[in-house]
Design a protein around this motif. Sequence first.
Motif, mmCIF file in Angstrom:
data_model
loop_
_atom_site.group_PDB
_atom_site.id
_atom_site.type_symbol
_atom_site.label_atom_id
_atom_site.label_comp_id
_atom_site.label_asym_id
_atom_site.label_seq_id
_atom_site.Cartn_x
_atom_site.Cartn_y
_atom_site.Cartn_z
ATOM 1 N N ALA A 131 49.174 -31.152 23.387
ATOM 2 C CA ALA A 131 50.612 -31.128 23.674
ATOM 3 C C ALA A 131 51.175 -32.547 23.707
ATOM 4 C CB ALA A 131 50.865 -30.419 25.006
ATOM 5 N N GLN A 132 50.452 -33.463 24.361
ATOM 6 C CA GLN A 132 50.920 -34.849 24.421
ATOM 7 C C GLN A 132 50.853 -35.514 23.043
ATOM 8 O OE1 GLN A 132 52.291 -35.974 26.987
ATOM 9 N NE2 GLN A 132 52.250 -38.207 27.004
ATOM 10 N N MET A 133 49.799 -35.209 22.282
ATOM 11 C CA MET A 133 49.658 -35.788 20.955
ATOM 12 C C MET A 133 50.777 -35.297 20.034
ATOM 13 S SD MET A 133 47.521 -37.921 19.481
ATOM 14 C CE MET A 133 48.836 -38.729 18.589
ATOM 15 N N LEU A 134 51.124 -34.014 20.134
ATOM 16 C CA LEU A 134 52.224 -33.472 19.329
ATOM 17 C C LEU A 134 53.541 -34.158 19.669
ATOM 18 C CD1 LEU A 134 51.350 -29.661 19.360
ATOM 19 C CD2 LEU A 134 51.482 -31.127 17.329
ATOM 20 N N PHE A 135 53.752 -34.427 20.947
ATOM 21 C CA PHE A 135 54.973 -35.126 21.373
ATOM 22 C C PHE A 135 55.075 -36.490 20.684
ATOM 23 C CE2 PHE A 135 56.641 -38.434 24.231
ATOM 24 C CZ PHE A 135 57.968 -38.028 24.313
ATOM 25 N N HIS A 136 53.992 -37.276 20.714
ATOM 26 C CA HIS A 136 54.014 -38.598 20.098
ATOM 27 C C HIS A 136 54.145 -38.502 18.575
ATOM 28 C CE1 HIS A 136 53.359 -41.023 23.656
ATOM 29 N NE2 HIS A 136 52.376 -40.233 24.025
ATOM 30 N N LEU A 137 53.483 -37.520 17.968
ATOM 31 C CA LEU A 137 53.573 -37.353 16.519
ATOM 32 C C LEU A 137 54.996 -37.001 16.090
ATOM 33 C CD1 LEU A 137 50.301 -35.385 15.719
ATOM 34 C CD2 LEU A 137 50.903 -37.646 14.842
ATOM 35 N N MET A 138 55.625 -36.086 16.822
ATOM 36 C CA MET A 138 56.983 -35.688 16.469
ATOM 37 C C MET A 138 57.931 -36.875 16.548
ATOM 38 S SD MET A 138 57.269 -31.875 18.115
ATOM 39 C CE MET A 138 58.770 -31.449 17.220
ATOM 40 N N ARG A 139 57.795 -37.661 17.577
ATOM 41 C CA ARG A 139 58.675 -38.825 17.734
ATOM 42 C C ARG A 139 58.423 -39.851 16.625
ATOM 43 N NH1 ARG A 139 59.029 -41.486 23.583
ATOM 44 N NH2 ARG A 139 56.922 -42.179 23.060
ATOM 45 N N ALA A 140 57.152 -40.079 16.284
ATOM 46 C CA ALA A 140 56.827 -41.055 15.245
ATOM 47 C C ALA A 140 57.331 -40.601 13.874
ATOM 48 C CB ALA A 140 55.314 -41.289 15.202
ATOM 49 N N VAL A 141 57.207 -39.313 13.584
ATOM 50 C CA VAL A 141 57.679 -38.779 12.301
ATOM 51 C C VAL A 141 59.207 -38.866 12.227
ATOM 52 C CG1 VAL A 141 57.851 -36.675 10.904
ATOM 53 C CG2 VAL A 141 55.663 -37.324 11.911
ATOM 54 N N LEU A 142 59.879 -38.523 13.311
ATOM 55 C CA LEU A 142 61.342 -38.611 13.344
ATOM 56 C C LEU A 142 61.812 -40.050 13.142
ATOM 57 C CD1 LEU A 142 62.102 -36.180 16.306
ATOM 58 C CD2 LEU A 142 62.877 -35.889 13.940
ATOM 59 N N ASP A 143 61.080 -41.026 13.687
ATOM 60 C CA ASP A 143 61.449 -42.432 13.534
ATOM 61 C C ASP A 143 61.462 -42.860 12.070
ATOM 62 O OD1 ASP A 143 61.763 -42.788 16.229
ATOM 63 O OD2 ASP A 143 59.813 -43.739 16.548
ATOM 64 N N ARG A 144 60.751 -42.141 11.220
ATOM 65 C CA ARG A 144 60.676 -42.488 9.801
ATOM 66 C C ARG A 144 61.642 -41.675 8.951
ATOM 67 N NH1 ARG A 144 56.799 -43.915 12.614
ATOM 68 N NH2 ARG A 144 55.347 -45.606 12.073
ATOM 69 N N GLY A 145 62.595 -41.017 9.608
ATOM 70 C CA GLY A 145 63.599 -40.248 8.882
ATOM 71 C C GLY A 145 63.087 -38.933 8.338
ATOM 72 N N LEU A 146 61.927 -38.476 8.826
ATOM 73 C CA LEU A 146 61.356 -37.198 8.405
ATOM 74 C C LEU A 146 61.495 -36.185 9.523
ATOM 75 C CD1 LEU A 146 58.121 -38.601 6.717
ATOM 76 C CD2 LEU A 146 60.237 -37.902 5.594
ATOM 77 N N HIS A 147 61.160 -34.940 9.230
ATOM 78 C CA HIS A 147 61.354 -33.861 10.196
ATOM 79 C C HIS A 147 60.032 -33.155 10.456
ATOM 80 C CE1 HIS A 147 65.800 -34.028 10.129
ATOM 81 N NE2 HIS A 147 65.595 -34.473 8.898
ATOM 82 N N PRO A 148 59.463 -33.313 11.666
ATOM 83 C CA PRO A 148 58.201 -32.655 11.988
ATOM 84 C C PRO A 148 58.416 -31.186 12.327
ATOM 85 C CG PRO A 148 58.975 -33.889 13.882
ATOM 86 C CD PRO A 148 59.965 -34.152 12.768
ATOM 87 N N VAL A 149 57.519 -30.334 11.869
ATOM 88 C CA VAL A 149 57.547 -28.906 12.180
ATOM 89 C C VAL A 149 56.144 -28.498 12.614
ATOM 90 C CG1 VAL A 149 57.911 -26.580 11.285
ATOM 91 C CG2 VAL A 149 59.387 -28.440 10.522
ATOM 92 N N ILE A 150 56.023 -27.922 13.795
ATOM 93 C CA ILE A 150 54.717 -27.442 14.267
ATOM 94 C C ILE A 150 54.408 -26.125 13.561
ATOM 95 C CG2 ILE A 150 53.391 -26.650 16.256
ATOM 96 C CD1 ILE A 150 55.094 -28.530 17.981
#
Length: 422
Positions: A131-150
Amino acid sequence: MKKSISNRDVERIAQHARLEPCQVRQALALRGEVPAEIVEQVMASARALRYTISARDRVAMAANTSVATVNRAYRPDARHLVRPDLLRHIEEEAARLGYTPDLVAQARRNQGSPIVALCVEMSHLFNPYHAQMLFHLMRAVLDRGLHPVITPVTDPGSLPDLAQSGVTSSMVLWEGPHTGQHVRLLAATGRRAVMIGRDEALPSVAPDWSTASATLTRRALEAGYDVLHLGYFSRDRWLTGARLEGVARALHAHDAPWPELRLWTDPGLNRADAAARLRQRDQLHAADLLEHLNATPGALEPRSALPASAIPTELMTELNSRIGERGQRVALLGMSDITARQLLRLLGTERPDWQLGAQVGLVGYDNIEPLLGYLDPVLTTVAYDMEVLAQCVADRAAAGDRHRDLPPFATVPTQVIDRHSL
């Protein structure tokens, strides 16, 4: 039903509702000053005329422009065609109405996609680490102008349909027992992915488990434990080989006689093939240690894969045999924080007379205790910066073929957190 609303459609709705077109536009824009009965009257007429009112239609009405212009505002290749003042107005109204563009439609139209699929097993969605890893991944992907989807992995032997489709630009996978199947599937479909763990066929990122494992093993040797239980080894998992490499380095530098070593293995493990695989991955000390254990009676014990909830019970059986019956001191070095925590609970209820850090030594990895404020932090563990790991993964997910200067495999530094359980 129509997919978007034109000026002519507004006039038809207004005529049916016996209202002025400007009233229809204001009602569709969900302005607070429009009476609720007018809004309901407009929506009733739209339904009667078989119109579907989308969030995009509402943005167009609110910005006093067309749906086509709203579409252009959210297309990178056409955005420059919209006047700057109108573009700002569209974005302001979109934010007020909570509108986001249809990423799937964009991907199909542009033959490219901003979507990155985070493929995590269903059972791991309830795990504090994931859960914590997904949180950091989503934020990092969003920072690059992309859209994370679980995209949950419901069948461990396959990948989600969404992740494999052209809707996604790439996916993020966790190393596991089915990594080989996933890699073969990716090769067959030509899809891009980044691995948290290690696979030579994919860009990969992992914590530096070998260095941490060597540090923990040295501590266990200095404390004089009679038995070191090294956890579970699987040929196809880089993680288990990396931990074994750290153990082997510490043992190689240890001048005194070694304690008794125990390692659980996959029942179908071809030990010679596994040692060759370790050498191929440049885990030379681990290969030597595996061969040594293979030649030592009782050191390797084949074990079928167990559900996570059953592992602590099996470990308690081993501890009862070693500590309870033979009076040996045992250090357990190869399990996650979650498993170690479950074992701690069993020790507290079944063997409260055993002193943690004395008769039994216990360590974990992933350092979940700071994530759960209700835990008493007693477990010696291995920590690493999840945000740094997520940034490395996102760099590779966003790079594609554009940044070949990124190394195919990156390690994130680890740190042993000493809480005196070893």
